[in-house]
Design a protein around this motif. Structure first.
Motif, PDB file in Angstrom:
ATOM      1  N   GLU A 112       0.829  -1.204   0.000  1.00 15.43           N
ATOM      2  CA  GLU A 112       0.000   0.000   0.000  1.00 15.43           C
ATOM      3  C   GLU A 112       0.867   1.259   0.000  1.00 15.43           C
ATOM      4  OE1 GLU A 112      -3.670   1.794   2.648  1.00 15.43           O
ATOM      5  OE2 GLU A 112      -1.929   0.989   3.711  1.00 15.43           O
ATOM      6  N   GLN A 113       1.866   1.288   0.874  1.00 15.19           N
ATOM      7  CA  GLN A 113       2.734   2.458   0.965  1.00 15.19           C
ATOM      8  C   GLN A 113       3.569   2.613  -0.299  1.00 15.19           C
ATOM      9  OE1 GLN A 113       4.373   3.109   4.874  1.00 15.19           O
ATOM     10  NE2 GLN A 113       6.263   3.947   4.015  1.00 15.19           N
ATOM     11  N   GLY A 114       4.038   1.496  -0.845  1.00 15.18           N
ATOM     12  CA  GLY A 114       4.798   1.562  -2.088  1.00 15.18           C
ATOM     13  C   GLY A 114       3.965   2.050  -3.249  1.00 15.18           C
ATOM     14  N   ARG A 115       2.703   1.619  -3.310  1.00 17.97           N
ATOM     15  CA  ARG A 115       1.823   2.081  -4.392  1.00 17.97           C
ATOM     16  C   ARG A 115       1.538   3.569  -4.268  1.00 17.97           C
ATOM     17  NH1 ARG A 115       3.064  -2.566  -5.000  1.00 17.97           N
ATOM     18  NH2 ARG A 115       1.779  -4.238  -5.880  1.00 17.97           N
ATOM     19  N   PHE A 116       1.439   4.056  -3.019  1.00 17.57           N
ATOM     20  CA  PHE A 116       1.232   5.493  -2.839  1.00 17.57           C
ATOM     21  C   PHE A 116       2.400   6.256  -3.447  1.00 17.57           C
ATOM     22  CE2 PHE A 116       1.837   9.506  -0.701  1.00 17.57           C
ATOM     23  CZ  PHE A 116       0.567  10.048  -0.706  1.00 17.57           C
ATOM     24  N   THR A 174       2.194   5.841  -7.476  1.00 13.45           N
ATOM     25  CA  THR A 174       1.020   6.366  -8.182  1.00 13.45           C
ATOM     26  C   THR A 174       0.615   7.770  -7.748  1.00 13.45           C
ATOM     27  OG1 THR A 174      -0.597   5.427  -6.626  1.00 13.45           O
ATOM     28  CG2 THR A 174       0.135   4.013  -8.448  1.00 13.45           C
ATOM     29  N   ARG A 175       1.172   8.273  -6.654  1.00  5.77           N
ATOM     30  CA  ARG A 175       0.790   9.598  -6.163  1.00  5.77           C
ATOM     31  C   ARG A 175       2.002  10.545  -6.086  1.00  5.77           C
ATOM     32  NH1 ARG A 175      -3.164   6.960  -6.841  1.00  5.77           N
ATOM     33  NH2 ARG A 175      -5.126   6.967  -5.638  1.00  5.77           N
ATOM     34  N   LEU A 176       2.934  10.229  -5.185  1.00  6.64           N
ATOM     35  CA  LEU A 176       4.002  11.187  -4.917  1.00  6.64           C
ATOM     36  C   LEU A 176       4.994  11.289  -6.069  1.00  6.64           C
ATOM     37  CD1 LEU A 176       5.156  13.192  -2.893  1.00  6.64           C
ATOM     38  CD2 LEU A 176       6.518  11.321  -1.926  1.00  6.64           C
ATOM     39  N   GLU A 177       5.504  10.177  -6.558  1.00  6.07           N
ATOM     40  CA  GLU A 177       6.511  10.242  -7.616  1.00  6.07           C
ATOM     41  C   GLU A 177       5.971  10.900  -8.878  1.00  6.07           C
ATOM     42  OE1 GLU A 177       9.127   9.450 -10.888  1.00  6.07           O
ATOM     43  OE2 GLU A 177       7.030   8.803 -10.697  1.00  6.07           O
ATOM     44  N   PRO A 178       4.739  10.586  -9.338  1.00  7.36           N
ATOM     45  CA  PRO A 178       4.220  11.299 -10.513  1.00  7.36           C
ATOM     46  C   PRO A 178       4.109  12.810 -10.298  1.00  7.36           C
ATOM     47  CG  PRO A 178       2.986   9.280 -10.171  1.00  7.36           C
ATOM     48  CD  PRO A 178       3.868   9.453  -8.965  1.00  7.36           C
ATOM     49  N   SER A 235       2.697  19.334  -1.709  1.00  5.53           N
ATOM     50  CA  SER A 235       2.379  19.499  -0.288  1.00  5.53           C
ATOM     51  C   SER A 235       1.166  18.661   0.095  1.00  5.53           C
ATOM     52  CB  SER A 235       2.130  20.973   0.031  1.00  5.53           C
ATOM     53  OG  SER A 235       3.304  21.739  -0.138  1.00  5.53           O
ATOM     54  N   ARG A 236       0.174  18.602  -0.788  1.00  4.45           N
ATOM     55  CA  ARG A 236      -1.007  17.781  -0.504  1.00  4.45           C
ATOM     56  C   ARG A 236      -0.640  16.299  -0.426  1.00  4.45           C
ATOM     57  NH1 ARG A 236      -3.393  21.512  -4.113  1.00  4.45           N
ATOM     58  NH2 ARG A 236      -3.216  20.043  -5.852  1.00  4.45           N
ATOM     59  N   HIS A 237       0.210  15.856  -1.334  1.00  5.29           N
ATOM     60  CA  HIS A 237       0.620  14.448  -1.313  1.00  5.29           C
ATOM     61  C   HIS A 237       1.445  14.136  -0.065  1.00  5.29           C
ATOM     62  CE1 HIS A 237      -1.099  13.348  -5.094  1.00  5.29           C
ATOM     63  NE2 HIS A 237      -0.384  14.217  -5.773  1.00  5.29           N
ATOM     64  N   LEU A 238       2.297  15.058   0.341  1.00  7.18           N
ATOM     65  CA  LEU A 238       3.078  14.843   1.561  1.00  7.18           C
ATOM     66  C   LEU A 238       2.169  14.828   2.791  1.00  7.18           C
ATOM     67  CD1 LEU A 238       6.253  17.014   0.845  1.00  7.18           C
ATOM     68  CD2 LEU A 238       6.065  14.517   0.782  1.00  7.18           C
ATOM     69  N   PHE A 249      12.246  11.877  -2.189  1.00  5.45           N
ATOM     70  CA  PHE A 249      12.486  12.976  -1.245  1.00  5.45           C
ATOM     71  C   PHE A 249      13.721  13.775  -1.659  1.00  5.45           C
ATOM     72  CE2 PHE A 249      10.413  10.503   2.512  1.00  5.45           C
ATOM     73  CZ  PHE A 249       9.156  10.875   2.073  1.00  5.45           C
ATOM     74  N   ALA A 250      14.751  13.096  -2.140  1.00  4.67           N
ATOM     75  CA  ALA A 250      15.965  13.798  -2.570  1.00  4.67           C
ATOM     76  C   ALA A 250      15.673  14.731  -3.737  1.00  4.67           C
ATOM     77  CB  ALA A 250      17.046  12.790  -2.955  1.00  4.67           C
ATOM     78  N   TRP A 251      14.813  14.297  -4.655  1.00  7.99           N
ATOM     79  CA  TRP A 251      14.444  15.166  -5.777  1.00  7.99           C
ATOM     80  C   TRP A 251      13.647  16.383  -5.306  1.00  7.99           C
ATOM     81  CZ3 TRP A 251      16.484  15.804 -10.239  1.00  7.99           C
ATOM     82  CH2 TRP A 251      17.087  14.745 -10.916  1.00  7.99           C
ATOM     83  N   ILE A 252      12.728  16.182  -4.387  1.00  5.10           N
ATOM     84  CA  ILE A 252      11.946  17.329  -3.893  1.00  5.10           C
ATOM     85  C   ILE A 252      12.875  18.360  -3.271  1.00  5.10           C
ATOM     86  CG2 ILE A 252      10.171  18.084  -2.267  1.00  5.10           C
ATOM     87  CD1 ILE A 252       8.868  15.328  -2.572  1.00  5.10           C
TER      88      ILE A 252
END
Length: 214
Positions: free
Chosen positions: A92-96, A99-103, A130-133, A161-164
């Motif tokens: 679940e955490q990996g899919r988040f 499909t959410r944060l990395e895109p 910020s919403r995804h975080l 996180f390093a990219w952000i």
């Protein structure tokens, strides 16, 4: 023999390397022949995905599929929990992440070049991140996973996180980091595999970010 097809700046390739470093897996890394998306590469990896793997003649694409395969093929230092419910939580955490944060991070790439950067888009993309975080903060608050272990789901977050942070520094991106997410990022850096991969990966990030300067 384990061969991984990769290119230097690819985030999902870095994600996979965190996993392989943590498990102590030896691998040979090659660029896709004739470049990413080439007919020569698709003749080896039909999906054209990066990373891709050849392990003793067995071909597999997609970083998550490769990670789960290698976790079973190299059972020392398992990166999935024992129970079916906890394994589901890791997924679940990996899919988040995938499909959410990395895109949302990937959506910022067109704004890196200083000459064509759109200030309005930068604000909008920062708000989305910020919403995804914030959503990740809530997900972490309910997580039953042992925080003293590095799980498969953690590997992608370490790179993203390093990219952000890099975009914040190089492109004046404004992002709100919840305290729990900051603590999660700090915890990930305690693992040698994360520190070693980010040190290995930084030159590719720096090279990509050169166009961020005026």
């Amino acid at each position: 023999m384990l061969t991984i097809y990769s290119v230097p700046v690819a985030t999902y390739c870095a994600k996979l390397r965190v996993m392989m470093r943590h498990k102590g897996i030896a691998w040979n890394e090659l660029p896709p022949p004739d470049g990413y998306g080439s007919d020569a590469y698709r003749a080896i990896v039909p999906s054209g995905n990066l990373p891709a793997m050849i392990h003793d003649g067995f071909q597999l694409g997609d970083s998550e599929a490769i990670a789960e395969y290698l976790n079973e093929a190299y059972p020392d230092k398992p990166m999935l929990p024992d129970s079916v419910q906890l394994r589901a939580k890791v997924r679940e955490q990996g899919r988040f992440h995938d499909t959410r944060l990395e895109p949302a991070v990937r959506a910022f790439y067109p704004q890196v070049a200083h000459e064509t950067r759109d200030a309005v888009a930068v604000v909008s993309l920062g708000n989305a991140l910020s919403r995804h975080l914030s959503a990740l903060d809530l997900l972490l608050s309910y997580s039953p996973l042992n925080q003293d272990r590095l799980w498969l789901c953690d590997c992608g977050f370490a790179v993203t996180f390093a990219w952000i942070r890099a975009f914040q520094e190089a492109c004046e991106l404004r992002v709100d980091w919840p305290e729990r997410v900051l603590a999660y990022d700090t915890r990930l850096h305690r693992f040698c595999a994360v520190k070693d991969e980010l040190a290995h990966y930084k030159p590719a990030m720096d090279d990509y970010l050169q166009k961020a300067s005026p």
